[in-house]
Design a protein around this motif. Sequence first.
Motif, PDB file in Angstrom:
ATOM      1  N   LYS A  61       0.823  -1.220   0.000  1.00  0.00           N
ATOM      2  CA  LYS A  61       0.000   0.000   0.000  1.00  0.00           C
ATOM      3  C   LYS A  61       0.855   1.268   0.000  1.00  0.00           C
ATOM      4  N   LEU A  62       2.131   1.135   0.419  1.00  0.00           N
ATOM      5  CA  LEU A  62       3.000   2.315   0.429  1.00  0.00           C
ATOM      6  C   LEU A  62       3.404   2.724  -0.984  1.00  0.00           C
ATOM      7  N   HIS A  63       3.425   1.766  -1.905  1.00  0.00           N
ATOM      8  CA  HIS A  63       3.803   2.034  -3.295  1.00  0.00           C
ATOM      9  C   HIS A  63       2.731   1.456  -4.212  1.00  0.00           C
ATOM     10  N   PRO A  64       1.517   1.979  -4.158  1.00  0.00           N
ATOM     11  CA  PRO A  64       0.410   1.339  -4.867  1.00  0.00           C
ATOM     12  C   PRO A  64       0.415   1.524  -6.381  1.00  0.00           C
ATOM     13  N   ASN A  65       1.017   2.570  -6.867  1.00  0.00           N
ATOM     14  CA  ASN A  65       0.845   2.886  -8.285  1.00  0.00           C
ATOM     15  C   ASN A  65       2.129   2.771  -9.102  1.00  0.00           C
ATOM     16  N   ARG A  66       3.021   1.896  -8.742  1.00  0.00           N
ATOM     17  CA  ARG A  66       4.260   1.758  -9.515  1.00  0.00           C
ATOM     18  C   ARG A  66       3.986   1.288 -10.937  1.00  0.00           C
ATOM     19  N   GLN A  67       3.099   0.293 -11.098  1.00  0.00           N
ATOM     20  CA  GLN A  67       2.774  -0.202 -12.435  1.00  0.00           C
ATOM     21  C   GLN A  67       2.113   0.897 -13.254  1.00  0.00           C
ATOM     22  N   GLN A  68       1.245   1.668 -12.636  1.00  0.00           N
ATOM     23  CA  GLN A  68       0.581   2.763 -13.338  1.00  0.00           C
ATOM     24  C   GLN A  68       1.592   3.810 -13.786  1.00  0.00           C
ATOM     25  N   ILE A  69       2.558   4.112 -12.938  1.00  0.00           N
ATOM     26  CA  ILE A  69       3.598   5.083 -13.302  1.00  0.00           C
ATOM     27  C   ILE A  69       4.399   4.570 -14.488  1.00  0.00           C
ATOM     28  N   ARG A  70       4.780   3.284 -14.458  1.00  0.00           N
ATOM     29  CA  ARG A  70       5.528   2.709 -15.590  1.00  0.00           C
ATOM     30  C   ARG A  70       4.707   2.777 -16.865  1.00  0.00           C
ATOM     31  N   ASP A  71       3.414   2.455 -16.774  1.00  0.00           N
ATOM     32  CA  ASP A  71       2.545   2.499 -17.953  1.00  0.00           C
ATOM     33  C   ASP A  71       2.442   3.921 -18.503  1.00  0.00           C
ATOM     34  N   LEU A  72       2.314   4.905 -17.614  1.00  0.00           N
ATOM     35  CA  LEU A  72       2.241   6.301 -18.057  1.00  0.00           C
ATOM     36  C   LEU A  72       3.544   6.740 -18.725  1.00  0.00           C
ATOM     37  N   GLU A  73       4.673   6.297 -18.192  1.00  0.00           N
ATOM     38  CA  GLU A  73       5.956   6.647 -18.805  1.00  0.00           C
ATOM     39  C   GLU A  73       6.095   6.022 -20.191  1.00  0.00           C
ATOM     40  N   LYS A  74       5.653   4.765 -20.337  1.00  0.00           N
ATOM     41  CA  LYS A  74       5.696   4.119 -21.652  1.00  0.00           C
ATOM     42  C   LYS A  74       4.795   4.847 -22.641  1.00  0.00           C
ATOM     43  N   GLU A  75       3.615   5.238 -22.181  1.00  0.00           N
ATOM     44  CA  GLU A  75       2.681   5.969 -23.042  1.00  0.00           C
ATOM     45  C   GLU A  75       3.272   7.315 -23.468  1.00  0.00           C
ATOM     46  N   LYS A  76       3.931   7.979 -22.548  1.00  0.00           N
ATOM     47  CA  LYS A  76       4.564   9.264 -22.853  1.00  0.00           C
ATOM     48  C   LYS A  76       5.669   9.080 -23.892  1.00  0.00           C
ATOM     49  N   GLU A  77       6.491   8.041 -23.713  1.00  0.00           N
ATOM     50  CA  GLU A  77       7.554   7.765 -24.683  1.00  0.00           C
ATOM     51  C   GLU A  77       6.967   7.456 -26.064  1.00  0.00           C
ATOM     52  N   ARG A  78       5.874   6.667 -26.087  1.00  0.00           N
ATOM     53  CA  ARG A  78       5.245   6.324 -27.354  1.00  0.00           C
ATOM     54  C   ARG A  78       4.729   7.583 -28.058  1.00  0.00           C
ATOM     55  N   LYS A  79       4.107   8.475 -27.300  1.00  0.00           N
ATOM     56  CA  LYS A  79       3.588   9.714 -27.886  1.00  0.00           C
ATOM     57  C   LYS A  79       4.722  10.603 -28.389  1.00  0.00           C
ATOM     58  N   GLU A  80       5.832  10.638 -27.659  1.00  0.00           N
ATOM     59  CA  GLU A  80       6.989  11.428 -28.102  1.00  0.00           C
ATOM     60  C   GLU A  80       7.546  10.874 -29.406  1.00  0.00           C
ATOM     61  N   LYS A  81       7.617   9.545 -29.508  1.00  0.00           N
ATOM     62  CA  LYS A  81       8.101   8.925 -30.745  1.00  0.00           C
ATOM     63  C   LYS A  81       7.165   9.243 -31.908  1.00  0.00           C
ATOM     64  N   GLU A  82       5.861   9.154 -31.641  1.00  0.00           N
ATOM     65  CA  GLU A  82       4.886   9.481 -32.687  1.00  0.00           C
ATOM     66  C   GLU A  82       5.046  10.925 -33.147  1.00  0.00           C
ATOM     67  N   ALA A  83       5.234  11.822 -32.210  1.00  0.00           N
ATOM     68  CA  ALA A  83       5.403  13.233 -32.550  1.00  0.00           C
ATOM     69  C   ALA A  83       6.664  13.440 -33.372  1.00  0.00           C
ATOM     70  N   GLU A  84       7.743  12.754 -33.012  1.00  0.00           N
ATOM     71  CA  GLU A  84       8.992  12.858 -33.772  1.00  0.00           C
ATOM     72  C   GLU A  84       8.798  12.327 -35.187  1.00  0.00           C
ATOM     73  N   GLU A  85       8.108  11.175 -35.311  1.00  0.00           N
ATOM     74  CA  GLU A  85       7.867  10.595 -36.635  1.00  0.00           C
ATOM     75  C   GLU A  85       7.005  11.521 -37.491  1.00  0.00           C
ATOM     76  N   LYS A  86       5.964  12.135 -36.887  1.00  0.00           N
ATOM     77  CA  LYS A  86       5.121  13.072 -37.627  1.00  0.00           C
ATOM     78  C   LYS A  86       5.929  14.272 -38.093  1.00  0.00           C
ATOM     79  N   GLU A  87       6.805  14.759 -37.211  1.00  0.00           N
ATOM     80  CA  GLU A  87       7.642  15.917 -37.563  1.00  0.00           C
ATOM     81  C   GLU A  87       8.592  15.559 -38.709  1.00  0.00           C
ATOM     82  N   LYS A  88       9.192  14.378 -38.658  1.00  0.00           N
ATOM     83  CA  LYS A  88      10.093  13.937 -39.742  1.00  0.00           C
ATOM     84  C   LYS A  88       9.317  13.808 -41.053  1.00  0.00           C
TER      85      LYS A  88
END
Length: 149
Positions: free
Chosen positions: A96-123
């Motif tokens: 219970k002290l660290h309840p959202n570690r998986q959620q944080i990892r998922d959000l970071e992966k989603e952020k990286e995916r969106k950044e890659k998409e933005a880079e690809e669109k820009e290219k």
Amino acid sequence: MQRFKKKLIFFTLGIIVPLSLQTSKVNAGSFGAEIFCTMRDGGNDHESSWDAAYTYIKKQKGGFFKVSPKQAAAQITESVIRDRETFSYCVEYLDKLHPNRQQIRDLEKEKERKEKEAEEKEKKRKRLEKELEETNENFSEETIERYSY
């Protein structure tokens, strides 16, 4: 001889002062773990136990920088793991002290995916602009005037 005594005093102070500061931090985390675990074992909910332990750790730490909730949770976890015999009943409450570690990892992966998409669109946009410029260079003013009526 007097120089040696001064060096010895500074050397001794250099060792004792950091150890005394570290000891209070360790004790704060250990007693914070004791507060958290005792309250949870006594039937209190997570929030009230966490608030009591976190408040105690913040007060004991003092100093210029404040203890973040993440740091306090880590101190409690370390204390419970380090002294497993004393806090054997408390291990089940640590998740219970660290309840959202998986959620944080998922959000970071989603952020990286969106950044890659933005880079690809820009290219892709830059490549299309370059192609358009090259195509426009191939048409001369004479070619454009020929087809205008």
